[in-house]
Scaffold this active site. Structure first.
Site, PDB file in Angstrom:
ATOM      1  N   GLU A  69      17.807  38.216  70.294  1.00  0.00           N
ATOM      2  CA  GLU A  69      18.779  39.299  70.130  1.00  0.00           C
ATOM      3  C   GLU A  69      18.825  39.756  68.670  1.00  0.00           C
ATOM      4  OE1 GLU A  69      22.832  39.824  68.560  1.00  0.00           O
ATOM      5  OE2 GLU A  69      22.875  38.061  69.867  1.00  0.00           O
ATOM      6  N   ARG A 110      17.045  30.944  62.996  1.00  0.00           N
ATOM      7  CA  ARG A 110      17.441  32.358  62.984  1.00  0.00           C
ATOM      8  C   ARG A 110      18.855  32.626  62.473  1.00  0.00           C
ATOM      9  NH1 ARG A 110      18.597  34.390  69.156  1.00  0.00           N
ATOM     10  NH2 ARG A 110      20.104  32.814  69.762  1.00  0.00           N
TER      11      ARG A 110
END
Length: 542
Positions: free
Chosen positions: A465, A322
């Site tokens: 997130e 990510r």
């Protein structure tokens, strides 16, 4: 024998002897040259013979009744305008059966058998089956030509739309096929491809492992131009464009102003070490980690509500699924009247509108991506779910995670929290408010009710997130106090502090990673799938 004849004889023999001796004295270089010459002569003879056989074959096939209906087009140098109407494969419908049309696309696959050739034309995300067969208008020579066009070549095809006798599972246009009249190569591809589009586009399940060729991530990224042609990739980046346009659309409707901020700056954006240092004439500069300073300056300059879309650079040696060293930031900042929750509500509503827009406008793209990369549909609540940090800690402790009240969330804890929230509230998106002050940057406003916490928030998709934000400290003296508390050298943030010396409204905002939002909305497993030309610690090409 006369004397003259004898002399001639002697000369001839001498010449032969001299020649034999010369041959014995030939250098290796001369011998190589002669061998090459002989090889070229043999090749020319073989080509001549092949041409002769070709001519005989043509005679066997008879006259070419399709002459002028197929071939390689002259290179396009923009000599003519509007020669014919070329329609998209997407626009083809069964109700138009019997209509003759022109399409342009790439030769995806072809299969010739006897007097007919089936081939598939791919136009971006759409594919259609074409059939050419020998008849009173199509010659054997034309069938052979089509069969030898290399995959990925761009071709123009004139054909009649025909309703398919049965569903064509291998194409996106399943109820029609095209019966070919003309085929012209517009731009030929090299026959040798570094990867096959069918392999790159294939859904590989555990049962299929070892059955089909699998294209690994590095091969895809090394040959990104080809990889991006797959239907799934075409859909991913169209949907990603939708994320960007919806972000702009939703905020612009609410009176936000789009601004453009510098990417070359004199000091680290956030006072940190994870910056790229670059030479700048006789000195040095840095690539911006964030547009935050400039967003806040715009608020101090009375723009009220601003957003920006642009490159963000992070010199973090993180080789994870990510993280990227360069990504597209969707950032916003907003002055509020009374409470930072005015901003939290605005951002939460913005995400709801983006999710609705993607769901309603990009159904086709979502379905195409799911064909290769199956995922559960993204779920969200309206209004969004909002939890406070102590509630999240309680949920994690109940699930067996040991953590203190003021500990930050680890990546595994975030993912687990995402699963717990999904199970309890049936949503993939939620807002987590009131983070511990100790784990947030120096410019974060403390919670006036409890100094342990702060007026800061993160937002999550599928347990990861995607936005971090807070009410910023807008008072320069309090900002200096907090910076000292965090051990930040004041001279490195002098310009930041000075921007609040002439009065600044209370404000809050946040930053979003476009690629991460796209990855998580589609349920993909790696951010490199949603970055067109990804940059990470190990890759800066192509």
């Amino acid at each position: 024998m006369t004397e003259g004849e004898n002399k001639e004889n002697v000369k001839a023999k001498g010449g032969e002897a001299s020649g034999e001796g010369g041959e014995k004295e030939k250098s290796k270089g001369q011998m190589k040259k002669e061998a090459k010459k002989a090889e070229k002569a043999a090749k020319r003879a073989a080509e001549k013979e092949q041409k002769g056989q070709g001519g005989q074959q043509q005679e066997t096939d008879g006259p070419d009744i399709s002459e002028g209906k197929y071939g390689v087009q002259e290179m396009n140098q923009s000599k003519q305008k509007n020669v014919m109407e070329i329609v998209s494969v997407k626009s083809l419908k069964a109700k138009d059966a019997g209509t003759n049309i022109w399409i342009r696309g790439r030769l995806h696959t072809s299969r010739a058998k006897g007097k007919q050739c089936f081939f598939v034309i791919r136009d971006q995300q759409e594919t259609v089956q074409c059939l050419a067969f020998v008849n009173d208008r199509i010659s054997k020579q034309m069938i052979k030509f089509i069969a030898h066009v290399s995959k990925e070549s761009i071709v123009d095809v004139q054909a009649e739309i025909v309703k398919a006798g049965e569903k064509i599972e291998s194409c996106s246009k399943q109820d029609i096929e095209l019966h070919v009249h003309q085929v012209w190569v517009v731009s030929a591809s090299d026959p040798q491809l570094p990867l096959q589009i069918e392999d790159a586009a294939r859904k590989v399940t555990e049962e299929d492992e070892g059955t089909f060729a699998k294209v690994n991530q590095d091969t895809r990224l090394d040959n990104r131009i080809l990889d991006l042609r797959t239907p799934a990739n075409q859909a991913i980046f169209r949907l990603e464009a939708g994320v960007c346009s919806l972000f702009r659309e939703v905020l612009a409707k609410q009176g936000f102003v789009e601004i453009h901020t510098p990417k070359i700056i004199s000091a680290a954006s956030e006072g940190g070490a994870n910056v790229f240092k670059v030479s700048y004439f006789k000195g040095s500069a840095y690539l911006a980690q964030s547009p935050q300073l400039y967003k806040q300056m715009a608020i101090a300059a009375d723009f009220g509500k601003v957003f920006t879309v642009g490159g963000v650079f992070r010199a973090e040696d993180s080789n994870t699924h990510r993280h990227l060293t360069e990504f597209v930031g969707l950032d916003m900042e907003m002055a509020f009247k009374f409470h930072y929750h005015e901003v939290v509500d605005t951002i939460g509503n913005m995400f709801t509108q983006i999710f609705k827009g993607l769901r309603d406008r990009y159904q086709g793209e979502i379905a195409t991506v799911n064909t290769q990369y199956p995922a559960e549909p993204f779920k969200f609540l309206d209004p969004p779910l909002r939890l406070e940090f102590p509630e999240a800690v309680a949920m994690l402790r109940e699930a067996g995670v040991e953590m203190g009240d003021e500990d930050d969330l680890s990546t595994p804890a975030e993912k687990l929290l995402g699963r717990l929230v999904k199970a309890k509230y049936d949503t993939d998106f939620f807002i987590l408010d009131k983070f511990p002050l100790a784990v947030r940057p120096f410019y974060t406003m403390p919670d006036p009710a409890d100094i342990k916490y702060s007026n800061s928030y993160d937002m999550f998709m599928r347990g990861e997130e995607i936005l971090s934000g807070a009410q910023r400290i807008h008072d320069p003296n309090f900002l200096i106090e907090r910076a000292k508390h965090h051990g930040v050298e004041l001279k490195t943030i002098a310009a930041y502090i000075d921007s609040f010396r002439y009065g600044c409204p209370p404000h809050a905002g946040g930053g979003i990673g476009m690629e991460r939002v796209t990855m998580l909305y589609l349920g993909l497993d790696n951010i490199r799938k949603t970055s067109m030309f990804p940059r990470d610690p190990k890759r800066i090409t192509p």
